[in-house]
Motif scaffolding. Structure first.
Motif, PDB file in Angstrom:
ATOM      1  N   ARG A 195       0.855  -1.065  -0.004  1.00  0.00           N
ATOM      2  CA  ARG A 195      -0.120   0.037  -0.025  1.00  0.00           C
ATOM      3  C   ARG A 195       0.955   1.249   0.083  1.00  0.00           C
ATOM      4  O   ARG A 195       1.634   1.288   1.172  1.00  0.00           O
ATOM      5  N   TYR A 196       0.936   2.227  -1.036  1.00  0.00           N
ATOM      6  CA  TYR A 196       1.592   3.441  -1.164  1.00  0.00           C
ATOM      7  C   TYR A 196       0.786   4.618  -0.928  1.00  0.00           C
ATOM      8  O   TYR A 196      -0.359   4.647  -1.313  1.00  0.00           O
TER       9      TYR A 196
ATOM     10  N   CYS B 252      -8.498   7.817  -6.691  1.00  0.00           N
ATOM     11  CA  CYS B 252      -8.629   8.039  -5.133  1.00  0.00           C
ATOM     12  C   CYS B 252      -8.658   9.714  -5.341  1.00  0.00           C
ATOM     13  O   CYS B 252      -7.794  10.211  -5.870  1.00  0.00           O
ATOM     14  N   ASN B 253      -9.664  10.254  -4.912  1.00  0.00           N
ATOM     15  CA  ASN B 253     -10.188  11.882  -4.966  1.00  0.00           C
ATOM     16  C   ASN B 253      -9.582  12.332  -3.655  1.00  0.00           C
ATOM     17  O   ASN B 253      -9.907  11.744  -2.603  1.00  0.00           O
ATOM     18  N   GLY B 254      -8.905  13.476  -3.748  1.00  0.00           N
ATOM     19  CA  GLY B 254      -8.994  14.180  -2.574  1.00  0.00           C
ATOM     20  C   GLY B 254      -8.956  15.833  -2.743  1.00  0.00           C
ATOM     21  O   GLY B 254      -8.876  16.181  -3.905  1.00  0.00           O
TER      22      GLY B 254
ATOM     23  N   GLY C 242      -3.062  11.153  -2.425  1.00  0.00           N
ATOM     24  CA  GLY C 242      -3.898   9.867  -2.405  1.00  0.00           C
ATOM     25  C   GLY C 242      -3.115   8.810  -2.290  1.00  0.00           C
ATOM     26  O   GLY C 242      -2.039   8.650  -1.740  1.00  0.00           O
ATOM     27  N   GLU C 243      -3.747   7.554  -2.170  1.00  0.00           N
ATOM     28  CA  GLU C 243      -2.994   6.370  -2.147  1.00  0.00           C
ATOM     29  C   GLU C 243      -3.351   5.130  -3.070  1.00  0.00           C
ATOM     30  O   GLU C 243      -4.410   5.575  -3.761  1.00  0.00           O
ATOM     31  N   PHE C 244      -2.682   4.243  -3.126  1.00  0.00           N
ATOM     32  CA  PHE C 244      -2.958   3.312  -4.113  1.00  0.00           C
ATOM     33  C   PHE C 244      -2.295   1.973  -3.633  1.00  0.00           C
ATOM     34  O   PHE C 244      -1.481   2.046  -2.951  1.00  0.00           O
TER      35      PHE C 244
ATOM     36  N   VAL D 102       6.456   9.130  -3.485  1.00  0.00           N
ATOM     37  CA  VAL D 102       5.709   7.809  -3.421  1.00  0.00           C
ATOM     38  C   VAL D 102       6.273   6.738  -2.265  1.00  0.00           C
ATOM     39  O   VAL D 102       7.653   6.368  -2.512  1.00  0.00           O
ATOM     40  N   ARG D 103       5.780   6.545  -1.246  1.00  0.00           N
ATOM     41  CA  ARG D 103       6.403   5.718  -0.316  1.00  0.00           C
ATOM     42  C   ARG D 103       5.190   4.825   0.473  1.00  0.00           C
ATOM     43  O   ARG D 103       4.172   5.254   0.425  1.00  0.00           O
TER      44      ARG D 103
END
Lengths: 287, 147
Positions: A156-157, A188-190, A241-243, A275-276
């Motif tokens: 999960r990033y 993923c919206n923010g 966001g995340e992915f 991206v982490r």
């Protein structure tokens, strides 16, 4: 009862450790002298390094000095510049998961090449050769992309815009900015207000401008509201966001946009997009 | 073609070549033409050899059925520590990569998330460090003990 494991040759112990993770290996190295010696083996650390580590090492801006794979792993736990300083690479030390920071030069900043709108300069607080500072624009659009192929699989990033808001900033928070992280068909919206959180100031603004604020806000796509936070390296960050990096190779599209306000804005300094792996998910793996 | 294997306690096992050559050690003996007579395996007792040969046979039989094979492997490796180490040593000696990896993975699972003291307890290991050595290693690895 006899210690059966004492009968195992050291290379078997190394093979066993290679099936754990860096954290477990460091803890195991304290168990006994055989474990300590087995934990040093390249057999173990080769497995903890990313599959493409040789390629990454070949692209380093500054070559690393190392004799063992363990030393290389530990070196890579600090951010290192690759690809001529356009990106930085880092492993997180608990599991050896990969993280990247894309510099401002590596991103697509609309009107970024117009010196009237954006200026590019070198500052000591940046890890990269250049940062981008917004002078003035009515169209704020910052995009980045990364392929999951170069990241750790099944992880999960989180995606973060690394930036600062200068003292002479203006117009950035008249209307919320829209943030997006898109992978395949998952979106993923923010949204966020690009400003330092100043409770008192915001309270005053709410009092006087509530109507206008609400009208403007309606133009923006609904999404989770997120807030700027301070980092240890002196920069600020906002989560875009995340992915989840599945086993398939997919392109991740990341963006921050404020294009519906039409007012002029300036004073935003972009270090890059990071991206982490998300720490709270990793901590669960330790139990 | 059948091969004859002799365990450390002098028991003879007749095995099909296809099954036996899962062991790289036996495979090279066959390729070098040294497998005509009984092959002695002084490092493996009959109990362990029987288990190992069962693993090899099933890997030949279920080669095409990944799911069935995984089910078999998971059940196979549910053994107590003493047997697990015998399997590990046998797999190492006979050079059977998938059995070695599976057995190592099983032991690795027993280490996950444990402190050094807990690892010693689970695996019955004696701490052979002096207090000074232990302190030095602890300092080296301090970050692994942080939350």
């Amino acid at each position: 009862m006899e210690g059966f494991i004492d009968m195992l040759p050291e290379e078997c112990v190394s093979t066993i450790l290679s099936f754990t993770c860096p954290t477990d290996t460091f803890r195991s190295s304290m168990v006994s002298s055989i474990f300590h010696s087995a934990a040093e083996s390249d057999v173990v650390w080769e497995r903890f390094l990313p599959d493409d580590y040789k390629d990454v090492v070949s692209r380093l801006v500054t070559p690393l000095a190392f004799t063992t794979k363990k030393e290389l792993f530990l070196c890579l736990c600090n951010p290192v510049l690759i690809d001529g300083g356009r990106k930085s690479f880092k492993l997180e030390k608990l599991f050896g998961k990969i993280s990247y920071m894309l510099s401002a030069r590596e991103l697509s900043i609309t009107w970024g090449n117009d010196p009237m709108q954006w200026s590019w300069k070198s500052i000591p607080q940046s890890r990269f050769p250049e940062v981008a500072e917004l002078r003035t624009t009515c169209w704020l659009e910052i995009r980045g992309k990364i392929n999951t192929q170069i990241l750790s699989p099944m992880t999960r990033y989180g995606v973060y815009l690394i930036m600062k808001i200068s003292n002479r900033a203006y117009g950035l928070d008249s209307i919320p900015s829209e943030m997006l992280v898109e992978v395949g068909n998952k979106v993923c919206n923010g949204m966020t207000h690009l400003r330092h959180e100043d409770g008192k100031k915001q309270q005053m603004e709410c009092l006087f401008y509530r109507n206008r604020t609400e009208v403007l806000r309606k133009r923006v796509i609904e999404g989770t509201e997120r807030f700027l936070s301070e980092r240890e390296d002196g920069w600020m960050e906002i989560e875009l966001g995340e992915f989840f990096s599945s086993e398939a190779y997919e392109e991740v599209k990341m963006s921050l946009m404020e294009v519906k306000g039409y007012q002029l804005k300036g004073g935003l300094i972009i270090e890059g997009i990071e991206v982490r792996p998300i720490y709270r998910f990793m901590k669960e793996c330790l139990r | 073609m059948a091969l004859e294997l002799k365990s450390s306690d002098n028991k003879i096992f007749e095995v099909e070549e296809l099954v036996a050559v899962q062991s790289e050690t036996i495979k090279s003996l066959v390729e070098d033409g040294c497998a005509d007579n009984v092959i002695p395996l002084p490092n493996v007792d009959s109990k362990t050899l029987e288990l190992v040969l069962d693993w090899c046979k099933n890997h030949v039989d279920m080669k095409l059925d990944e799911e069935k094979l995984k089910e078999y492997e998971d059940k196979f490796i549910e053994v107590d520590q003493a047997v697990l180490y015998d399997l590990l040593l046998a797999a190492n000696y006979l050079n059977i990569k998938d059995l070695l990896n599976r057995a190592c993975q099983k032991v690795a699972d027993m280490l996950k998330g444990k402190t050094p003291e807990q690892i010693r307890e689970t695996l019955n290991i004696v701490n052979d460090f002096s207090p000074e050595e232990e302190e030095e290693i602890r300092k080296e690895n301090l970050w692994a003990f942080e939350e």
